[in-house]
Design a protein around this motif. Structure first.
Motif, short mmCIF file in Angstrom:
data_model
loop_
_atom_site.label_atom_id
_atom_site.label_comp_id
_atom_site.label_asym_id
_atom_site.label_seq_id
_atom_site.Cartn_x
_atom_site.Cartn_y
_atom_site.Cartn_z
N ASP A 108 -31.32 -27.66 -16.31
CA ASP A 108 -31.88 -26.39 -16.33
C ASP A 108 -31.64 -25.65 -17.37
N THR A 109 -30.79 -25.99 -18.03
CA THR A 109 -30.40 -25.31 -19.44
C THR A 109 -31.25 -25.69 -20.44
N LYS A 167 -32.83 -32.29 -32.98
CA LYS A 167 -31.83 -33.59 -33.15
C LYS A 167 -30.76 -32.79 -31.81
N MET A 168 -30.45 -31.86 -31.85
CA MET A 168 -29.45 -31.48 -30.90
C MET A 168 -29.70 -31.66 -29.53
N ILE A 169 -31.12 -31.20 -29.06
CA ILE A 169 -31.93 -31.42 -27.95
C ILE A 169 -31.80 -32.91 -27.44
N GLN A 170 -32.24 -33.83 -28.57
CA GLN A 170 -32.32 -35.18 -28.13
C GLN A 170 -31.06 -35.78 -27.87
N GLU A 171 -29.89 -35.37 -28.38
CA GLU A 171 -28.68 -35.70 -28.34
C GLU A 171 -28.13 -35.25 -26.95
N CYS A 172 -28.49 -34.00 -26.56
CA CYS A 172 -27.90 -33.57 -25.01
C CYS A 172 -28.69 -34.35 -24.03
N CYS A 173 -30.24 -34.67 -24.18
CA CYS A 173 -30.75 -35.47 -23.32
C CYS A 173 -30.08 -36.77 -22.82
N THR A 174 -29.33 -37.39 -23.78
CA THR A 174 -28.47 -38.63 -23.44
C THR A 174 -27.52 -38.38 -22.72
N TYR A 175 -26.96 -37.09 -22.46
CA TYR A 175 -25.76 -36.75 -21.39
C TYR A 175 -26.18 -36.73 -20.12
N VAL A 176 -27.60 -36.47 -19.77
CA VAL A 176 -27.81 -36.01 -18.45
C VAL A 176 -27.59 -37.04 -17.60
N THR A 208 -36.12 -25.09 -24.23
CA THR A 208 -37.01 -25.93 -24.81
C THR A 208 -38.50 -25.22 -24.13
N GLU A 209 -38.45 -24.38 -23.43
CA GLU A 209 -39.64 -23.65 -22.67
C GLU A 209 -40.44 -23.14 -24.08
N GLY A 210 -41.64 -23.55 -24.15
CA GLY A 210 -42.69 -22.64 -25.26
C GLY A 210 -42.31 -23.61 -26.52
N LYS A 211 -41.67 -24.25 -26.70
CA LYS A 211 -41.12 -24.83 -27.90
C LYS A 211 -42.01 -26.24 -28.13
N ILE A 212 -43.17 -26.32 -29.02
CA ILE A 212 -43.81 -27.42 -29.19
C ILE A 212 -43.07 -28.60 -29.77
N TYR A 213 -42.04 -28.22 -30.60
CA TYR A 213 -41.27 -29.38 -31.41
C TYR A 213 -40.29 -30.09 -30.33
N VAL A 214 -40.14 -29.73 -29.17
CA VAL A 214 -39.37 -30.39 -28.16
C VAL A 214 -40.23 -30.49 -26.97
N GLU A 215 -41.40 -30.72 -27.06
CA GLU A 215 -42.18 -30.70 -25.84
C GLU A 215 -42.10 -32.24 -25.26
N VAL A 216 -41.84 -33.15 -26.00
CA VAL A 216 -41.63 -34.38 -25.23
C VAL A 216 -40.26 -34.54 -24.42
N GLU A 217 -39.14 -34.15 -25.04
CA GLU A 217 -38.03 -34.00 -24.48
C GLU A 217 -38.13 -33.04 -22.97
N ARG A 218 -38.85 -31.93 -23.30
CA ARG A 218 -38.89 -31.15 -21.99
C ARG A 218 -39.75 -31.91 -20.91
N ALA A 219 -40.91 -32.65 -21.17
CA ALA A 219 -41.53 -33.37 -20.40
C ALA A 219 -40.50 -34.29 -19.64
N ARG A 220 -39.76 -35.04 -20.28
CA ARG A 220 -38.94 -36.10 -19.94
C ARG A 220 -37.93 -35.52 -18.79
#
Length: 464
Positions: free
Chosen positions: A128-129, A105-114, A134-146
């Motif tokens: 980069d942060t 949830k936190m990563i998804q929120e941060c993605c909106t700030y980019v 998110t590297e190696g974390k399956i549960y945030v793989e979609v966010e990492r791809a974007r």
């Protein structure tokens, strides 16, 4: 969600909530956000939330923990304190027993700030942060791809195509179970495009195989279908003319350009031309017949006749063909003499025409004088021998040359099964001849075993 029990969707296991901090969060989160508006109380507000985060994490209240993490990053964003935002994201993700749901949830929120960062440097640092945590974390793989797609776009805009391709190649999006299928295909197409841009054709071919073309049967995916085949045409147009022809035919059949008559006709013309340029084999012959039956070809009589010339069993004169079709063909990029591809295609057109003429001659002659054949092909004897050698090596013809006499002997190429059938038939004929011969020998022996009466004795018997 039951407040007494929470399910960790990412691990598939049930985690018991020890304490419910919903009421505490409802009280402290708005209070902290209000305090953070005062610069002097900014750190104090964060401290309150950090203590609450520890309580919710230890108490296994994942819903409340997610609310607290989101509140922390929101406070940093609203204060435009990007350094604090990067720092707290890194710290919070690494904390022991941190809820995966809360992190997501936190990563998804941060993605909106980019896209809301004030400058390029801040944007790159935030990306980069987020990519690091998110590297190696399956549960945030979609966010990492974007995020990787965003970074690749920035690298490409800076002229670093190789760097952009390297970033995208790291993503194995075809294995992402939580990503929408259309988004997967979009990212794979982006990988293909960047690999083509840096002329890595082998990797592009490998990536292309990750897409099942049945996906494009869906009417809603026609825009991606056109993008896919455009990339495949760029990939194959120099290496495989027959594949390129099939790609153009697939574009012709696309529903998206069904109403664009001029564009469909142009794609059909390219399909015909690349098919004609393809080396002769069963696949090319089959493609020619399929194209000749296409109703759209009725609207293009010039190219229908050109296709017919290469399908019929008649010799074609290259100079005559250039006179009739040359001006028309030179209007297309495929024969643009200012490009290496255009020069190659024009040379291949002449090669295909001569090879067609050689096959026609082989159908009508079992043997022919080399000089006469060179006259029919409008080539020198040396060039004629060169084309014959090339076609024999390709397995298209079976030829024997008597060079001292200058005689070319043509024989039909037979498959292994045909050779075996001929041998069996010949053996059967041989056995039939042996049986017939044995029968005739036996017949003669039977006739000779009946001894005839001597002539003199027969005469004496008749006189008496």
């Amino acid at each position: 969600m039951d407040q007494a029990m929470d399910i960790n969707a990412f691990e598939g296991r049930i985690v018991k909530m020890e304490v419910d901090y919903t009421a505490t969060c409802d009280e402290k989160i708005p209070l902290s956000k209000e305090m953070a508006k005062d610069e002097n109380k900014f750190n104090e507000a964060l401290e309150i939330l950090l203590q609450l985060e520890k309580q919710t994490r230890i108490g296994a209240d994942m819903v409340s923990s997610a609310r607290v993490l989101i509140a922390i990053v929101q406070i940093c964003y609203e204060a435009r304190n990007w350094n604090y935002l990067n720092e707290y994201v890194t710290i919070l993700v690494k904390r022991r027993s941190q809820s995966k749901q809360a992190v997501a949830k936190m990563i998804q929120e941060c993605c909106t700030y980019v896209d809301k960062t004030p400058d390029k440097e801040t944007k790159l640092k935030l990306i980069d942060t987020l990519r690091t945590v998110t590297e190696g974390k399956i549960y945030v793989e979609v966010e990492r791809a974007r995020l990787s797609k965003m970074l690749a776009d920035i690298r490409e805009a800076d002229g670093d195509v190789t760097g952009a391709a390297t970033i995208m190649e790291e993503l194995q999006v075809e294995t992402y179970g939580t990503m929408d299928k259309r988004e997967k295909v979009e990212l794979i197409l982006e990988q293909m495009r960047l690999c083509l841009a840096k002329q890595d054709f082998v990797r592009t071919q490998i990536i292309a195989k990750k897409i099942n073309i049945k996906f494009f049967n869906d009417a809603e995916q026609q825009d991606l279908k056109l993008k896919y085949y455009d990339l495949m045409i760029r990939l194959d147009k120099d290496s495989s003319f027959i594949k390129t022809s099939r790609h153009y035919l697939a574009v012709v059949d696309s529903d998206m350009i069904a109403q664009e008559t001029e564009r469909r006709q142009k794609m059909m013309i390219y399909a015909v031309l690349y098919c004609i340029l393809s080396p002769y084999d069963n696949e090319q012959v089959d493609m020619m017949h399929n194209l000749s039956k296409n109703k759209l070809l009725e609207e293009l009589p010039v190219y229908k006749e050109l296709l017919r010339l290469f399908m019929c069993k008649e010799l074609i004169n290259f100079d005559a063909l250039c006179t009739v079709y040359g001006a028309e063909l030179n209007t297309f990029d495929i024969f643009n003499q200012e490009t290496s591809h255009g020069k190659k295609c024009w040379a291949e057109l002449k090669n295909r025409l001569i090879e067609h003429n050689v096959r026609i001659i082989s159908n009508y002659y079992t043997r022919i004088n080399l000089k006469r054949m060179a006259e029919l092909l409008d080539l020198s004897e040396g060039e004629c021998e060169e084309y014959l050698s090339r076609m024999v090596n390709a397995g298209t013809l079976k030829v024997k040359t008597d060079r001292p006499a200058g005689i070319i002997h043509f024989s039909q190429k037979k498959s292994a099964s045909e050779v075996l059938n001929d041998w069996a038939f010949g053996l059967n004929e041989l056995m039939n001849l042996v049986n017939k011969t044995c029968h005739l020998i036996n017949k003669e022996e039977c006739i000779n075993n009946v001894m005839p009466m001597p002539v003199a004795a027969a005469a004496a018997s008749s006189s008496s």
